[in-house]
Design a protein around this motif. Structure first.
Motif, PDB file in Angstrom:
ATOM      1  N   UNK A  37      44.893  56.987  11.583  1.00  0.00           N
ATOM      2  CA  UNK A  37      44.640  57.770  10.374  1.00  0.00           C
ATOM      3  C   UNK A  37      45.526  57.181   9.287  1.00  0.00           C
ATOM      4  N   UNK A  38      44.916  56.739   8.191  1.00  0.00           N
ATOM      5  CA  UNK A  38      45.731  56.120   7.156  1.00  0.00           C
ATOM      6  C   UNK A  38      45.445  56.683   5.782  1.00  0.00           C
ATOM      7  N   UNK A  39      46.506  56.722   4.999  1.00  0.00           N
ATOM      8  CA  UNK A  39      46.417  56.998   3.571  1.00  0.00           C
ATOM      9  C   UNK A  39      46.559  55.664   2.871  1.00  0.00           C
ATOM     10  N   UNK A  40      45.654  55.359   1.952  1.00  0.00           N
ATOM     11  CA  UNK A  40      45.698  54.044   1.307  1.00  0.00           C
ATOM     12  C   UNK A  40      44.982  54.088  -0.031  1.00  0.00           C
ATOM     13  N   UNK A  41      45.551  53.368  -1.015  1.00  0.00           N
ATOM     14  CA  UNK A  41      44.945  53.281  -2.340  1.00  0.00           C
ATOM     15  C   UNK A  41      44.080  52.033  -2.507  1.00  0.00           C
ATOM     16  N   UNK A  42      44.240  51.066  -1.623  1.00  0.00           N
ATOM     17  CA  UNK A  42      43.467  49.831  -1.722  1.00  0.00           C
ATOM     18  C   UNK A  42      42.040  50.098  -1.235  1.00  0.00           C
ATOM     19  N   UNK A  43      41.121  50.276  -2.187  1.00  0.00           N
ATOM     20  CA  UNK A  43      39.761  50.659  -1.830  1.00  0.00           C
ATOM     21  C   UNK A  43      39.024  49.568  -1.054  1.00  0.00           C
ATOM     22  N   UNK A  44      39.341  48.332  -1.326  1.00  0.00           N
ATOM     23  CA  UNK A  44      38.693  47.251  -0.594  1.00  0.00           C
ATOM     24  C   UNK A  44      39.067  47.320   0.875  1.00  0.00           C
ATOM     25  N   UNK A  45      40.346  47.545   1.148  1.00  0.00           N
ATOM     26  CA  UNK A  45      40.814  47.680   2.527  1.00  0.00           C
ATOM     27  C   UNK A  45      40.181  48.899   3.186  1.00  0.00           C
ATOM     28  N   UNK A  46      40.193  50.026   2.500  1.00  0.00           N
ATOM     29  CA  UNK A  46      39.658  51.270   3.057  1.00  0.00           C
ATOM     30  C   UNK A  46      38.186  51.126   3.418  1.00  0.00           C
ATOM     31  N   UNK A  47      37.408  50.588   2.498  1.00  0.00           N
ATOM     32  CA  UNK A  47      35.967  50.468   2.742  1.00  0.00           C
ATOM     33  C   UNK A  47      35.654  49.450   3.841  1.00  0.00           C
ATOM     34  N   UNK A  48      36.534  48.505   4.018  1.00  0.00           N
ATOM     35  CA  UNK A  48      36.288  47.440   4.988  1.00  0.00           C
ATOM     36  C   UNK A  48      36.566  47.866   6.423  1.00  0.00           C
ATOM     37  N   UNK A  49      37.604  48.669   6.647  1.00  0.00           N
ATOM     38  CA  UNK A  49      38.029  48.936   8.018  1.00  0.00           C
ATOM     39  C   UNK A  49      37.733  50.346   8.513  1.00  0.00           C
ATOM     40  N   UNK A  50      37.387  51.272   7.625  1.00  0.00           N
ATOM     41  CA  UNK A  50      37.278  52.679   8.028  1.00  0.00           C
ATOM     42  C   UNK A  50      35.971  52.982   8.748  1.00  0.00           C
ATOM     43  N   UNK A  51      36.064  53.841   9.749  1.00  0.00           N
ATOM     44  CA  UNK A  51      34.865  54.414  10.367  1.00  0.00           C
ATOM     45  C   UNK A  51      34.401  55.620   9.552  1.00  0.00           C
ATOM     46  N   UNK A  52      35.388  56.419   9.118  1.00  0.00           N
ATOM     47  CA  UNK A  52      35.095  57.568   8.273  1.00  0.00           C
ATOM     48  C   UNK A  52      36.186  57.691   7.216  1.00  0.00           C
ATOM     49  N   UNK A  53      35.836  58.355   6.114  1.00  0.00           N
ATOM     50  CA  UNK A  53      36.766  58.537   5.007  1.00  0.00           C
ATOM     51  C   UNK A  53      36.751  59.998   4.575  1.00  0.00           C
ATOM     52  N   UNK A  54      37.951  60.566   4.433  1.00  0.00           N
ATOM     53  CA  UNK A  54      38.102  61.918   3.915  1.00  0.00           C
ATOM     54  C   UNK A  54      38.655  61.809   2.490  1.00  0.00           C
ATOM     55  N   UNK A  55      37.989  62.453   1.542  1.00  0.00           N
ATOM     56  CA  UNK A  55      38.401  62.397   0.139  1.00  0.00           C
ATOM     57  C   UNK A  55      39.003  63.737  -0.256  1.00  0.00           C
ATOM     58  N   UNK A  56      40.216  63.699  -0.798  1.00  0.00           N
ATOM     59  CA  UNK A  56      40.886  64.909  -1.255  1.00  0.00           C
ATOM     60  C   UNK A  56      40.896  64.979  -2.779  1.00  0.00           C
ATOM     61  N   UNK A  57      40.790  66.182  -3.293  1.00  0.00           N
ATOM     62  CA  UNK A  57      40.895  66.416  -4.730  1.00  0.00           C
ATOM     63  C   UNK A  57      41.754  67.650  -4.939  1.00  0.00           C
ATOM     64  N   UNK A  58      42.928  67.443  -5.515  1.00  0.00           N
ATOM     65  CA  UNK A  58      43.868  68.532  -5.790  1.00  0.00           C
ATOM     66  C   UNK A  58      44.119  69.384  -4.554  1.00  0.00           C
ATOM     67  N   UNK A  59      44.305  68.716  -3.440  1.00  0.00           N
ATOM     68  CA  UNK A  59      44.649  69.404  -2.211  1.00  0.00           C
ATOM     69  C   UNK A  59      43.489  69.951  -1.418  1.00  0.00           C
ATOM     70  N   UNK A  60      42.276  69.809  -1.940  1.00  0.00           N
ATOM     71  CA  UNK A  60      41.102  70.309  -1.243  1.00  0.00           C
ATOM     72  C   UNK A  60      40.178  69.152  -0.864  1.00  0.00           C
ATOM     73  N   UNK A  61      39.425  69.305   0.226  1.00  0.00           N
ATOM     74  CA  UNK A  61      38.485  68.241   0.604  1.00  0.00           C
ATOM     75  C   UNK A  61      37.304  68.180  -0.363  1.00  0.00           C
TER      76      UNK A  61
END
Length: 260
Positions: A205-229
């Motif tokens: 489970x990783x937190x990351x700002x590099x979108x290229x890395x995230x999109x390349x290696x992730x099976x799933x992505x959870x997006x948070x906005x102001x503490x909410x999913x």
């Protein structure tokens, strides 16, 4: 099979909801990324899951066991390891010594044997060093085993911290911005390392700002906005979600995600 699950997590600081109703689950060998802008609650969520903060609501389960109130050291013993956004290595120790520190939970401690320097202690120290060297080999740092950690390049230090986290033989590895501050070459090394970790059956489970890395290696992505999913899905589903594009990726991030 789910190895780590968070259910309806909530936590407030001074009356402000930092996390509100966040849930996720991850299976062995799966890579789940958590994204969102600064202040979205990503690291706070990590701190709740890893026992640093106590949640006001919700629960955390590790291998089917409720570990919501467990301290970080108990979670580590149960198979959850993490790294931090800011490097937490021992700079005046060698690379191999740093990783050996991470093996302490897998060692048999006996004060009497240590004081007398019995042969069992020597054997255990040798086995710990060999295990640490094997992990350094896995992260591409075997040749730097006896170099001071503080003298290593920044990207190598990030990989060293991951090696130390892996030394505890975790079932789940939490990575807080593993590629932060890395150049393109170092980021690619981190990319390959994370995928190799997952291939061994460890949930990442990783937190990351590099979108290229995230999109390349992730099976799933959870997006948070102001503490909410905001949403959760595959990289393609998240990349094509208009709300995500507007709130988080922006024009530059969208281009980076499209190239992944």
């Amino acid at each position: 099979m789910t190895i780590l699950a968070a259910h309806d997590i909530g936590i407030s600081f001074g009356g402000v909801k930092a996390i509100d109703g966040v849930s996720f689950r991850v299976a062995p060998g799966q890579i789940l990324s958590i994204i969102g802008p600064n202040g979205a609650g990503k690291t706070t969520l990590f701190n709740v899951v890893s026992g640093v903060y106590a949640a006001d609501q919700g629960r955390v389960e590790l291998a089917g066991v409720d570990v919501t109130a467990a301290a970080p050291e108990r979670l580590a013993a149960r198979g959850l390891s993490r790294t931090f956004q800011n490097l937490q290595i021992f700079q005046r120790m060698t690379a191999v010594e740093n990783v050996m520190v991470g093996r302490h939970l897998r060692e048999t401690c006996n004060l009497f044997a240590d004081l007398l320097r019995l042969p069992s202690v020597t054997r255990q120290n040798r086995a710990t060093r060999e295990a640490a060297l094997a992990l350094l080999d896995d992260v591409g740092l075997r040749d730097s085993a006896d170099h001071l950690a503080g003298a290593l390049p920044y990207g190598a230090c990030k990989r060293l911290e991951i090696a130390r986290a892996l030394a505890a033989e975790p079932k789940v590895l939490l990575l807080d911005e593993p590629a932060a501050g890395c150049n393109a070459v170092e980021t690619e090394e981190i990319d390959r390392l994370i995928k190799r970790v997952a291939e061994k059956g460890i949930a990442v489970v990783l937190v990351e700002h590099d979108m290229k890395l995230v999109m390349k290696i992730s099976d799933r992505i959870l997006v948070l906005e102001r503490g909410r999913p905001l949403t959760e899905g595959t990289p393609r589903e998240v990349r094509d979600n208009p709300a995500v594009l507007e709130a988080y990726l922006g024009k530059h991030g969208s281009r980076e995600a499209a190239r992944a």
